[in-house]
Design a protein around this motif. Structure first.
Motif, PDB file in Angstrom:
ATOM      1  N   ARG A 281      70.525  46.552  18.348  1.00  0.00           N
ATOM      2  CA  ARG A 281      69.308  46.476  17.939  1.00  0.00           C
ATOM      3  C   ARG A 281      68.967  45.337  18.067  1.00  0.00           C
ATOM      4  NH1 ARG A 281      68.159  50.723  14.521  1.00  0.00           N
ATOM      5  NH2 ARG A 281      70.762  52.329  13.950  1.00  0.00           N
ATOM      6  N   ILE A 282      69.534  44.416  17.796  1.00  0.00           N
ATOM      7  CA  ILE A 282      68.810  42.647  18.129  1.00  0.00           C
ATOM      8  C   ILE A 282      68.809  42.019  19.697  1.00  0.00           C
ATOM      9  CG2 ILE A 282      70.134  42.064  16.444  1.00  0.00           C
ATOM     10  CD1 ILE A 282      71.842  40.650  17.731  1.00  0.00           C
ATOM     11  N   VAL A 283      69.592  43.730  20.682  1.00  0.00           N
ATOM     12  CA  VAL A 283      68.980  42.868  22.708  1.00  0.00           C
ATOM     13  C   VAL A 283      67.490  43.663  22.368  1.00  0.00           C
ATOM     14  CG1 VAL A 283      70.066  42.828  24.442  1.00  0.00           C
ATOM     15  CG2 VAL A 283      71.438  42.791  22.827  1.00  0.00           C
ATOM     16  N   PRO A 284      66.404  43.131  23.212  1.00  0.00           N
ATOM     17  CA  PRO A 284      65.521  43.236  23.842  1.00  0.00           C
ATOM     18  C   PRO A 284      65.938  44.726  24.020  1.00  0.00           C
ATOM     19  CG  PRO A 284      65.758  40.861  24.091  1.00  0.00           C
ATOM     20  CD  PRO A 284      66.962  41.193  24.066  1.00  0.00           C
ATOM     21  N   HIS A 285      64.928  45.570  23.911  1.00  0.00           N
ATOM     22  CA  HIS A 285      64.977  47.037  24.493  1.00  0.00           C
ATOM     23  C   HIS A 285      64.731  46.467  26.135  1.00  0.00           C
ATOM     24  CE1 HIS A 285      64.411  49.506  20.371  1.00  0.00           C
ATOM     25  NE2 HIS A 285      65.560  48.703  20.240  1.00  0.00           N
ATOM     26  N   ASN A 286      64.033  46.264  26.693  1.00  0.00           N
ATOM     27  CA  ASN A 286      63.324  46.288  27.383  1.00  0.00           C
ATOM     28  C   ASN A 286      64.865  45.707  28.527  1.00  0.00           C
ATOM     29  OD1 ASN A 286      63.901  43.609  27.430  1.00  0.00           O
ATOM     30  ND2 ASN A 286      61.277  43.054  28.237  1.00  0.00           N
ATOM     31  N   MET A 287      66.200  45.185  27.976  1.00  0.00           N
ATOM     32  CA  MET A 287      67.312  44.836  28.803  1.00  0.00           C
ATOM     33  C   MET A 287      68.186  46.074  28.904  1.00  0.00           C
ATOM     34  SD  MET A 287      68.167  41.462  27.395  1.00  0.00           S
ATOM     35  CE  MET A 287      69.538  40.978  28.306  1.00  0.00           C
ATOM     36  N   LEU A 288      68.209  46.755  27.728  1.00  0.00           N
ATOM     37  CA  LEU A 288      69.137  48.063  27.765  1.00  0.00           C
ATOM     38  C   LEU A 288      68.478  49.157  28.576  1.00  0.00           C
ATOM     39  CD1 LEU A 288      69.847  48.050  24.238  1.00  0.00           C
ATOM     40  CD2 LEU A 288      71.325  47.015  25.762  1.00  0.00           C
ATOM     41  N   THR A 289      67.006  48.874  28.364  1.00  0.00           N
ATOM     42  CA  THR A 289      66.502  49.848  29.907  1.00  0.00           C
ATOM     43  C   THR A 289      66.076  50.257  31.311  1.00  0.00           C
ATOM     44  OG1 THR A 289      64.548  49.264  28.040  1.00  0.00           O
ATOM     45  CG2 THR A 289      65.654  50.902  27.034  1.00  0.00           C
ATOM     46  N   SER A 290      66.575  48.952  31.690  1.00  0.00           N
ATOM     47  CA  SER A 290      66.226  48.625  32.393  1.00  0.00           C
ATOM     48  C   SER A 290      66.109  49.262  34.014  1.00  0.00           C
ATOM     49  CB  SER A 290      66.085  47.285  33.282  1.00  0.00           C
ATOM     50  OG  SER A 290      67.641  46.518  33.412  1.00  0.00           O
ATOM     51  N   ASP A 291      65.937  49.423  34.459  1.00  0.00           N
ATOM     52  CA  ASP A 291      65.626  50.299  35.708  1.00  0.00           C
ATOM     53  C   ASP A 291      67.695  50.097  36.767  1.00  0.00           C
ATOM     54  OD1 ASP A 291      63.408  51.094  35.747  1.00  0.00           O
ATOM     55  OD2 ASP A 291      62.996  50.499  37.520  1.00  0.00           O
ATOM     56  N   SER A 292      67.915  48.389  36.676  1.00  0.00           N
ATOM     57  CA  SER A 292      69.387  48.299  36.576  1.00  0.00           C
ATOM     58  C   SER A 292      70.392  48.456  35.497  1.00  0.00           C
ATOM     59  CB  SER A 292      69.254  46.696  37.021  1.00  0.00           C
ATOM     60  OG  SER A 292      68.622  46.158  35.634  1.00  0.00           O
ATOM     61  N   MET A 293      70.202  48.700  34.537  1.00  0.00           N
ATOM     62  CA  MET A 293      71.352  49.178  33.418  1.00  0.00           C
ATOM     63  C   MET A 293      71.250  50.927  33.516  1.00  0.00           C
ATOM     64  SD  MET A 293      72.474  46.689  31.456  1.00  0.00           S
ATOM     65  CE  MET A 293      73.055  47.966  30.227  1.00  0.00           C
ATOM     66  N   GLN A 294      70.081  51.328  34.161  1.00  0.00           N
ATOM     67  CA  GLN A 294      69.959  52.731  34.634  1.00  0.00           C
ATOM     68  C   GLN A 294      70.516  52.932  35.546  1.00  0.00           C
ATOM     69  OE1 GLN A 294      66.183  55.374  33.448  1.00  0.00           O
ATOM     70  NE2 GLN A 294      65.247  53.765  33.240  1.00  0.00           N
ATOM     71  N   THR A 295      70.736  52.132  36.935  1.00  0.00           N
ATOM     72  CA  THR A 295      71.749  52.734  37.731  1.00  0.00           C
ATOM     73  C   THR A 295      73.116  51.591  37.466  1.00  0.00           C
ATOM     74  OG1 THR A 295      69.521  52.398  39.218  1.00  0.00           O
ATOM     75  CG2 THR A 295      72.140  51.449  40.224  1.00  0.00           C
ATOM     76  N   ASN A 296      73.198  51.404  37.198  1.00  0.00           N
ATOM     77  CA  ASN A 296      74.714  51.130  36.587  1.00  0.00           C
ATOM     78  C   ASN A 296      75.438  51.776  36.098  1.00  0.00           C
ATOM     79  OD1 ASN A 296      74.495  48.340  37.666  1.00  0.00           O
ATOM     80  ND2 ASN A 296      73.778  47.170  35.721  1.00  0.00           N
ATOM     81  N   LEU A 297      74.804  52.307  34.587  1.00  0.00           N
ATOM     82  CA  LEU A 297      75.057  54.003  33.751  1.00  0.00           C
ATOM     83  C   LEU A 297      75.414  55.037  34.610  1.00  0.00           C
ATOM     84  CD1 LEU A 297      75.901  54.902  31.849  1.00  0.00           C
ATOM     85  CD2 LEU A 297      73.575  55.375  30.938  1.00  0.00           C
TER      86      LEU A 297
END
Length: 311
Positions: A281-297
């Motif tokens: 909740r405290i981490v900026p949402h754009n970090m968790l929902t970035s294209d790189s995070m989606q690719t890594n997931l």
């Protein structure tokens, strides 16, 4: 001391006080038996029967066993009678409690209507709305689903409508008796927007808001309505991940989460899952929902599935 200096000091003191209080409240989860004690007769005092949906395996099965071990007879509901019969025999054998089996496919619009008569006039003290589906366990963009219209219908019918309808069926009896417990299972992923699982996460947000609002409406009737939002639990939906300090077995998770029944309208069920929820909740949402995070997931889940031969 001038006005601006006084204002800054006051603001700083208010911030320290605010987070100090939050820290104290948070520290209570370390000692649930001390801060949220439940007498041994708590569950049986709510009523004779507990109803658990999606009880043939995973978290639902674990809730059915846990409530039977605490002295309640249980109604277990799912769509596969063979699995339910096995669970019913195991519960009866290990706990000595009565078990009633009801078969229902909660992706069908009339599923709850078909079992409502079976639940009528029963003294139901606990309802666990656990049943849910994830149509695409692997990360999938919304439009990439092969049967999108059917996925939309099935997911909303099972995850949203079933939960609300089961509350409609069971809640009136609890109101009449002035006691009862409703536990609605959500997911930790609702703490942030979750691309690649938009249908599932969207329905679980509904579960949370519905449950929290319903608790406000009926808490003065002596009824506890709590939404439980776990992260990783080793179930079929999560590809039976190996258990560790973060990934709990269904039985371990349920027994821990029940200790927090008096801890508030929304819980994560375990200390570590609560910390993860707070961090996300405290981490900026754009970090968790970035294209790189989606690719890594996507890469992580697909690799895990291939490694475990789960495809």
């Amino acid at each position: 001391m001038d006005f601006w200096e006084f204002s800054c000091i006051s603001l700083g003191a208010a911030v320290v006080l605010y987070y100090g209080v939050k820290l104290i409240l948070f520290s209570r989860i370390l000692f649930p038996k001390l801060f949220f004690p439940l007498p041994k007769s708590f569950f049986t005092s709510m009523g004779e029967w507990a109803v658990v949906t999606g009880a043939s395996e995973g978290i639902g099965r674990a809730y059915a066993f846990a409530l039977a071990e605490r002295g309640m007879n249980v109604v277990i509901i799912s769509r596969t009678k063979e699995k339910l019969d096995i669970v019913a025999k195991e519960i009866a054998k290990t706990t000595g409690r009565k078990v009633k089996v009801l078969v229902a496919d909660f992706t069908k619009a009339d599923a709850v209507n078909c079992i409502e008569d079976e639940l009528k006039d029963m003294n139901i003290g606990v309802l666990v709305n656990n049943v849910a589906i994830l149509t695409n366990p692997a990360p999938t963009k919304f439009l990439a689903s092969k049967n999108l219209y059917q996925d939309i219908f099935n997911t909303i019918t099972c995850n949203v409508k079933t939960m609300a309808k089961m509350c409609k069926v069971i809640l009136p009896g609890m109101v009449d008796r002035g006691k009862g417990v409703i536990i609605n299972i959500s997911s930790g992923v609702t703490c942030v927007p979750l691309p690649l699982y938009v249908l599932y996460s969207g329905t679980k947000i509904f579960v949370e808001r519905f449950s929290q609002a319903l608790q406000i409406e009926y808490k003065d009737k002596g009824i506890i309505i709590q939404v439980v939002a776990p992260f990783s639990v080793s179930t079929r939906m999560s590809y039976y991940q190996k258990t560790n300090c973060f990934v709990l077995s269904p039985e371990g998770f349920v027994n821990t989460s029940l200790q927090y029944l008096r801890a508030g309208e929304r819980i994560n069920g375990t200390i570590l899952h609560t910390l993860v929820d707070w961090f996300m909740r405290i981490v900026p949402h754009n970090m968790l929902t970035s294209d790189s995070m989606q690719t890594n997931l996507e890469e992580y889940v697909n690799k895990f599935v291939q490694t475990q031969n789960l495809q």
